[in-house]
Write an enzyme that holds these catalytic residues in place. Structure first.
Site, PDB file in Angstrom:
ATOM      1  N   TYR A  70     101.332  24.478  58.499  1.00 51.76           N
ATOM      2  CA  TYR A  70     100.765  25.579  59.197  1.00 51.76           C
ATOM      3  C   TYR A  70     100.495  26.831  58.552  1.00 51.76           C
ATOM      4  CZ  TYR A  70     100.290  26.756  64.574  1.00 51.76           C
ATOM      5  OH  TYR A  70      99.976  27.118  65.801  1.00 51.76           O
ATOM      6  N   ARG A 102     101.326  32.113  65.924  1.00 53.84           N
ATOM      7  CA  ARG A 102     102.425  31.405  65.562  1.00 53.84           C
ATOM      8  C   ARG A 102     101.781  31.347  63.784  1.00 53.84           C
ATOM      9  NH1 ARG A 102     102.500  26.337  68.919  1.00 53.84           N
ATOM     10  NH2 ARG A 102     100.169  26.895  68.585  1.00 53.84           N
ATOM     11  N   HIS A 154      93.593  13.468  63.293  1.00 52.77           N
ATOM     12  CA  HIS A 154      94.869  14.600  63.437  1.00 52.77           C
ATOM     13  C   HIS A 154      95.728  14.159  64.258  1.00 52.77           C
ATOM     14  CE1 HIS A 154      95.794  19.030  63.980  1.00 52.77           C
ATOM     15  NE2 HIS A 154      96.590  18.479  64.645  1.00 52.77           N
ATOM     16  N   LYS A 163      96.301  21.410  55.392  1.00 53.49           N
ATOM     17  CA  LYS A 163      96.436  22.029  56.417  1.00 53.49           C
ATOM     18  C   LYS A 163      96.587  23.440  56.330  1.00 53.49           C
ATOM     19  CE  LYS A 163      97.505  21.819  61.088  1.00 53.49           C
ATOM     20  NZ  LYS A 163      98.587  21.283  61.982  1.00 53.49           N
ATOM     21  N   ASP A 194      95.359  15.124  68.312  1.00 52.50           N
ATOM     22  CA  ASP A 194      96.592  15.912  67.928  1.00 52.50           C
ATOM     23  C   ASP A 194      97.977  15.042  68.684  1.00 52.50           C
ATOM     24  OD1 ASP A 194      97.982  17.887  67.107  1.00 52.50           O
ATOM     25  OD2 ASP A 194      97.337  19.386  68.832  1.00 52.50           O
ATOM     26  N   HIS A 199      93.857  24.294  61.848  1.00 52.60           N
ATOM     27  CA  HIS A 199      94.030  24.475  63.122  1.00 52.60           C
ATOM     28  C   HIS A 199      93.742  25.933  63.697  1.00 52.60           C
ATOM     29  CE1 HIS A 199      97.565  25.093  66.510  1.00 52.60           C
ATOM     30  NE2 HIS A 199      97.144  26.212  66.057  1.00 52.60           N
ATOM     31  N   HIS A 254      90.612  21.616  67.168  1.00 51.86           N
ATOM     32  CA  HIS A 254      90.853  22.405  68.345  1.00 51.86           C
ATOM     33  C   HIS A 254      90.205  23.643  68.862  1.00 51.86           C
ATOM     34  CE1 HIS A 254      94.943  20.588  67.044  1.00 51.86           C
ATOM     35  NE2 HIS A 254      95.298  21.723  66.642  1.00 51.86           N
ATOM     36  N   THR A 278     103.646  23.520  62.878  1.00 55.41           N
ATOM     37  CA  THR A 278     104.654  24.693  62.806  1.00 55.41           C
ATOM     38  C   THR A 278     105.900  24.108  61.922  1.00 55.41           C
ATOM     39  OG1 THR A 278     105.297  24.019  65.147  1.00 55.41           O
ATOM     40  CG2 THR A 278     103.730  25.938  64.756  1.00 55.41           C
ATOM     41  N   GLY A 286     106.986  19.375  65.499  1.00 61.56           N
ATOM     42  CA  GLY A 286     108.304  20.166  65.531  1.00 61.56           C
ATOM     43  C   GLY A 286     108.485  20.563  67.002  1.00 61.56           C
ATOM     44  N   GLY A 287     109.675  20.934  67.151  1.00 63.98           N
ATOM     45  CA  GLY A 287     109.989  21.322  68.559  1.00 63.98           C
ATOM     46  C   GLY A 287     109.715  22.762  68.582  1.00 63.98           C
ATOM     47  N   ARG A 340      89.495  24.966  72.814  1.00 57.16           N
ATOM     48  CA  ARG A 340      90.647  25.866  73.387  1.00 57.16           C
ATOM     49  C   ARG A 340      90.147  26.704  74.280  1.00 57.16           C
ATOM     50  NH1 ARG A 340      95.798  25.714  71.424  1.00 57.16           N
ATOM     51  NH2 ARG A 340      95.200  25.210  69.131  1.00 57.16           N
ATOM     52  N   HIS A 343     100.215  13.827  64.221  1.00 58.03           N
ATOM     53  CA  HIS A 343     101.475  14.018  63.861  1.00 58.03           C
ATOM     54  C   HIS A 343     102.549  13.051  63.760  1.00 58.03           C
ATOM     55  CE1 HIS A 343     100.863  18.399  64.043  1.00 58.03           C
ATOM     56  NE2 HIS A 343     100.008  18.027  65.360  1.00 58.03           N
TER      57      HIS A 343
HETATM   58 ZN   LIG Z   1      98.069  19.279  65.808  1.00 55.99          ZN
END
Ligand SMILES: [Zn+2]
Length: 383
Positions: free
Chosen positions: A129, A161, A60, A154, A277, A193, A222, A98, A67-68, A225, A62
């Site tokens: 996402y 979100r 996993h 994914k 991640d 996710h 994840h 996202t 993304g911001g 969490r 990116h």
């Molecule tokens: Zn991720």
């Protein structure tokens, strides 16, 4: 040219003892004791006193940068090959998050091919996402069937979100990865996710209970969490599923401690994986000054948490190392990675007795030597 790794203490991940490993091109061709090659040119590496494991798999990352979440300037730059090698990662799975609106699957595919050309192995999940799913071709199944690098899809659930997918929508995506998978001999997984909402993976548990054969196609990530989510994840593993513990991002407890807790509850390390991640965007607010800074999520914690499992948790290395070698290979159904076996890809990590990474081989090529990365991507010459 042939290469011969001599005298390393080999963990395949099983502890094989002191062995020699013969490499031809990108493959392991022979594992044995005191191997001798006559009449052929061989370059030898003596790793007496060192440990040799399979190259690490990070499932996993990116790779094109997350993304911001604070406007365009907070988008994360893409990963460089040397950063992965520095962590011992020789196989990586890239995906969107996202950011499926500003980052493209075609760019992700090109980045996989670029990493491959530079010397490590990269795969990707299609879509992102949310829903409706995004694909390169006309469907998730077609992406799996006709695009070599696509091994899954994914999706995000239980996150404020996310697209709040329903059970039937999740089942339809599982159907797509399953059909696409068996048609292309990849198996196919839905990499999920999981956010912080209270529902956690209840919907995945429900699907696993109703349709037990589908569990091998579902890969929640994840899962540490929150404590409640982790308890659900243990139930998912008890049903036969694989659970992915992120070593970066939000955690209710340290990753290695969560793994020890799962082992205490009867979950095998063969059912658990670590992933970083890495390259997601991490926002930090200084508690004193209130200053907000951004940095890419780190890539190195899979190995550092594995080392803590050994040093602080007392887990034997042959158990701990599975989380970043054989277990992700099993989860992703990649059948030539994750083990040191004849016929498998010649991906190795070499470490000293104190578990410091010193050498990395990827598909038969020495990429790190004496703790220095010696092979870099094309635009990394200034590093
Ligand atoms: Zn991720």
């Amino acid at each position: 040219m042939l290469k011969l790794i001599r005298n390393g203490l080999v963990y395949s991940p099983d502890k094989l003892g002191k062995k020699d490993i013969l490499i031809a091109e990108e493959k392991i061709v022979k594992i044995g004791e005191n191997l001798s090659i006559s009449g052929l040119e061989v370059s030898e590496f003596d790793f007496d006193g060192k440990i040799v494991t399979p190259g690490f798999i990070d499932q996993h990352v990116h790779i094109t940068g997350g993304g911001g979440q604070a406007g365009y300037s907070s988008m994360v730059p893409e990963v460089q090959m040397s950063e992965l090698i520095a962590c011992g990662t020789t196989t990586v799975v890239g995906m969107l998050g996202t950011d499926g609106f500003v980052k493209e699957l075609t760019t992700l595919y090109a980045k996989c091919k670029a990493l491959d050309m530079d010397g490590i192995t990269a795969y990707m999940h299609t879509s992102y996402y949310g829903l409706p799913e995004k694909t390169i071709l006309s469907s998730v199944a077609n992406d799996l069937i006709f695009i070599d690098k696509v091994i899954g899809c994914k999706l995000a659930i239980s996150d404020d979100r996310s697209s709040f997918p329903s059970e039937i929508e999740i089942l339809r995506l599982i159907n797509q990865v399953r059909l696409g998978g068996f048609t292309s001999n990849k198996t196919g997984i839905l990499h999920v996710h999981v956010g912080a909402l209270e529902s956690g993976i209840e919907v995945l548990l429900e699907i696993a209970r109703k349709y037990p054969t589908l569990i091998q196609h579902i890969s929640p990530t994840h899962v540490i969490r929150t404590k409640a989510l982790f308890e659900q994840a243990i139930r998912f593993a008890k049903l036969g599923g694989m659970i992915d513990v992120s070593t970066g991002g939000t955690q209710y407890d340290e990753p290695y401690k969560c793994v020890l807790e799962a082992i205490n509850q009867g979950i095998s390390v063969d059912s658990m994986t670590f992933s970083s991640d890495g390259r997601g965007g991490v926002k930090r607010t200084d508690p004193k000054t209130g200053e907000v800074t951004y940095r890419p999520a780190p890539l190195h914690r899979n190995f550092s948490e594995t080392v803590r499992l050994v040093k602080e948790g007392g887990l034997p290395l042959e158990e701990a190392i599975r989380l970043i070698t054989s277990s992700p290979a099993k989860n992703l159904k990649i059948n030539n990675k994750g083990f040191i076996r004849e016929g498998f890809d010649a991906d190795f990590c070499v470490m000293d007795q104190d578990l410091n990474l010193t050498e990395v081989f990827s598909r038969g090529t020495l990429m790190m030597e004496g703790q220095q990365v010696i092979r870099k991507g094309k635009y990394e010459t200034s590093m």
